[in-house]
Design an enzyme around this catalytic site. Structure first.
Site, short mmCIF file in Angstrom:
data_model
loop_
_atom_site.label_atom_id
_atom_site.label_comp_id
_atom_site.label_asym_id
_atom_site.label_seq_id
_atom_site.Cartn_x
_atom_site.Cartn_y
_atom_site.Cartn_z
CG ASP A 177 -3.64 7.82 8.29
OD1 ASP A 177 -3.77 6.59 8.34
OD2 ASP A 177 -3.78 8.48 7.25
CD GLU A 192 -2.78 -0.87 2.58
OE1 GLU A 192 -2.74 0.17 3.26
OE2 GLU A 192 -3.36 -1.90 2.93
#
Length: 260
Positions: free
Chosen positions: A59, A48
């Site tokens: 995140d 990824e």
């Protein structure tokens, strides 16, 4: 040609997959290609590649810092695609771009999908993409380019929605281990194990990968016991930063941590 993501899962047999995330352009602007080729050489199944964004909501601090560094270094989607295109013929494993909707829509969804194909990308993960927009706007274009749009599920996702995602996506389902932001965890508690078992019992059509919080032997085993494999992000991003972008050294340390 079959999409590389589908091929990977079709051919894996009993093998447990390991996918790694890193942010393009961090810690160095021009390290992206070397990181990818090193991961491939070291046996990583799928990668990824993070598209840096100024407001990455899902995140934790590690990946936010990496995104900030990458943007400061001058990383952009256009530059990323040119870097990936340069190594397209050398990359056999699936590459997935992971990024937020805003930069992708600014780039243009049609142009984005075309650039993905031209640079050897097999799919995308867009955490803040509403399902309705996925079905009406993104999926028709992605399908035309044979790209997979990977959807996330969390412990809070209803069974009805999970079935809906399973019926309307292809490639694999990204099982987020917790509803919290990304980051490292020492172990998965009973509630998370229950969640894994509950999803297992649903017998979904798509294979699943478990991510968020995997950093040691215990969390890796729990993920691999309950899915096709594991996705590691924050732990690898931290090690890559500490090793100044030297992917071999970062992987040495990661494999050591995953065995302990």
């Amino acid at each position: 040609m079959t999409n590389k993501i589908n091929s990977l899962f079709a051919q894996r047999g009993d093998k447990k997959l390991l996918s790694l995330y890193f942010c393009a352009g961090a810690p160095t602007l021009n390290g992206t290609c070397d990181v990818i080729l090193t991961m491939q050489r070291r046996g990583i199944s799928m990668i990824e590649v993070g598209i840096p964004f100024s407001d990455p909501m899902a995140d934790g601090p590690v990946i936010q810092d990496a995104a900030t560094t990458a943007l400061r270094n001058g990383m952009s989607l256009k530059l990323l695609f040119s870097q990936l295109a340069a190594i397209k013929d050398q990359v056999q494993i699936p590459l997935i771009l992971m990024g937020y909707l805003n930069p992708i829509m600014q780039y243009g969804i049609e142009q984005f999908c075309q650039s993905c194909v031209e640079s050897g990308v097999s799919g995308m993960i867009i955490p803040d993409l509403p399902f309705k927009d996925y079905q009406e706007v993104v999926k028709p274009v992605a399908d035309r380019y044979d790209l997979r749009v990977i959807m996330l599920i969390t412990p809070e996702t209803s069974e009805e929605r999970i079935r809906f995602i399973d019926d309307n996506t292809d490639g694999f389902i990204y099982m987020v281990s917790s509803a919290a932001i990304t980051g490292v965890q020492k172990s998965f508690d009973e509630a998370k194990q229950d969640y894994f078992r509950r999803i297992n019992a649903m017998n979904l059509r798509n294979p699943r990968m478990i991510g968020f919080g995997i950093s040691n032997a215990q969390t890796l085993k729990a993920a691999q016991d309950n899915a096709a494999g594991a996705i590691i992000g924050s732990k690898f991003v931290t090690l890559l930063s500490e090793e100044n972008g030297n992917a071999d050294k970062a992987l040495d340390r990661l494999f050591e941590a995953l065995n302990s």
